[in-house]
Design a protein around this motif. Structure first.
Motif, short mmCIF file in Angstrom:
data_model
loop_
_atom_site.label_atom_id
_atom_site.label_comp_id
_atom_site.label_asym_id
_atom_site.label_seq_id
_atom_site.Cartn_x
_atom_site.Cartn_y
_atom_site.Cartn_z
N ALA A 97 1.00 -1.42 0.08
CA ALA A 97 -0.13 0.21 0.21
C ALA A 97 1.23 0.98 0.15
O ALA A 97 2.31 1.25 0.74
CB ALA A 97 -1.06 -0.12 1.44
N GLY A 98 -0.01 2.29 -0.38
CA GLY A 98 1.24 4.02 -0.89
C GLY A 98 1.93 3.86 -2.34
O GLY A 98 2.62 4.82 -2.10
N THR A 99 2.20 2.49 -3.12
CA THR A 99 2.77 2.86 -3.98
C THR A 99 1.79 4.09 -4.26
O THR A 99 1.20 4.51 -5.26
CB THR A 99 2.89 1.59 -4.83
OG1 THR A 99 1.44 1.65 -5.41
CG2 THR A 99 3.29 0.68 -4.22
N ASN A 100 3.10 4.89 -5.33
CA ASN A 100 2.89 5.83 -6.71
C ASN A 100 2.18 5.45 -7.64
O ASN A 100 1.51 6.81 -8.26
CB ASN A 100 4.00 6.61 -6.70
CG ASN A 100 4.72 7.19 -5.55
OD1 ASN A 100 4.13 7.54 -4.41
ND2 ASN A 100 6.16 7.82 -5.39
N GLY A 143 8.94 -1.62 -9.32
CA GLY A 143 9.40 -1.19 -8.13
C GLY A 143 10.68 -2.32 -8.23
O GLY A 143 10.72 -2.90 -9.43
N SER A 144 11.37 -1.89 -8.03
CA SER A 144 13.14 -2.60 -7.30
C SER A 144 12.79 -3.49 -6.08
O SER A 144 13.44 -4.13 -6.34
CB SER A 144 14.24 -1.76 -7.51
OG SER A 144 13.89 -0.18 -6.18
N ASP A 147 8.46 -2.17 -0.73
CA ASP A 147 9.04 -1.14 -0.42
C ASP A 147 8.14 -0.41 -1.10
O ASP A 147 8.40 -0.07 -2.17
CB ASP A 147 10.69 -0.85 -1.05
CG ASP A 147 10.64 0.37 0.01
OD1 ASP A 147 9.68 1.54 0.87
OD2 ASP A 147 11.62 1.19 -0.51
N ALA A 148 6.90 0.48 -1.04
CA ALA A 148 6.37 1.03 -1.57
C ALA A 148 6.95 2.84 -2.57
O ALA A 148 6.55 2.86 -3.50
CB ALA A 148 4.75 1.75 -0.88
N ALA A 149 7.50 2.85 -1.65
CA ALA A 149 8.73 3.95 -2.09
C ALA A 149 8.62 3.26 -3.24
O ALA A 149 10.37 4.62 -4.43
CB ALA A 149 9.03 4.71 -0.75
N SER A 150 10.10 2.73 -3.44
CA SER A 150 10.90 2.02 -4.73
C SER A 150 9.67 2.17 -5.99
O SER A 150 10.15 1.64 -7.44
CB SER A 150 11.17 0.92 -4.99
OG SER A 150 10.17 -0.41 -4.85
#
Length: 202
Positions: free
Chosen positions: A82-85, A107-108, A112-115
């Protein structure tokens, strides 16, 4: 109902769902009744012969200008946290005049949603690449399949022509009757594989 074996997606430029969908196509049963044949699509930038509306006809109509292959997500895939862009999806637009544009959510790190981010790009194709991409698009034919499988991402194909555009569904899910017409799943997968291989910087 057929089930697909879960596969571990590669964390690279490609989508998790795209990797799962394209690699899984080899395990799909060939139960396309009346969907065979290379169709009547023409050659070159849109072709000199017309596509059709009957099973076995190529989708590449005479005045085709753009071919848009889209992975809309879904299927038996590893979902991002959750929270991916961006959502798991991919879009490749082939301009039959000679260019390819793409947007892919990647995503890498699957935890990790930020990846996750949307990777976009565009490039002019070489003459050989354009011929290969056009041939792969021409090879996609209309299907009359009415059954469904399971666990594959939801793919669509949009053929944009001077006379209008037509959106086709993947006949792997033909029983849903979501679209007026469907195309042969294996051929749609192959087109996606060709376009994905050309989506890179020179």
């Amino acid at each position: 109902m057929r089930r697909r074996t879960a596969r571990i997606p590669r964390l690279s430029f490609m989508l998790f769902s795209l990797a799962a969908g394209l690699s899984a196509c080899s395990s799909q049963n060939s139960d396309h009744t009346g969907s065979g044949g290379a169709g009547s699509g023409g050659a070159g930038s849109g072709g000199t012969g017309s596509g059709g509306t009957n099973p076995g006809d190529s989708v590449l109509v005479q005045d085709a200008q753009h071919v848009i292959w889209t992975d809309n997500g879904g299927g038996f895939i590893v979902l991002p946290p959750a929270g991916t862009n961006c959502s798991v999806s991919a879009r490749y637009e082939l301009a039959l005049q000679g260019s390819l544009a793409w947007s892919v959510c990647s995503g890498s790190d699957p935890t990790d949603a930020a990846s996750y981010r949307m990777l976009t790009g565009a490039r002019q194709l070489t003459g050989g690449e354009l011929s290969q991409a056009t041939a792969a698009a021409r090879a996609v034919t209309i299907s009359d399949r009415t059954t469904c499988g399971a666990d594959k991402p939801f793919l669509t194909l949009d053929i944009v022509a001077a006379s209008g555009s037509t959106l086709y569904g993947d006949d792997f899910y033909a029983c849903n009757k979501t679209y007026a017409q469907y195309v042969v799943s294996d051929q749609l997968d192959q087109l996606g594989s060709v376009l994905r291989g050309m989506a890179h910087s020179l």
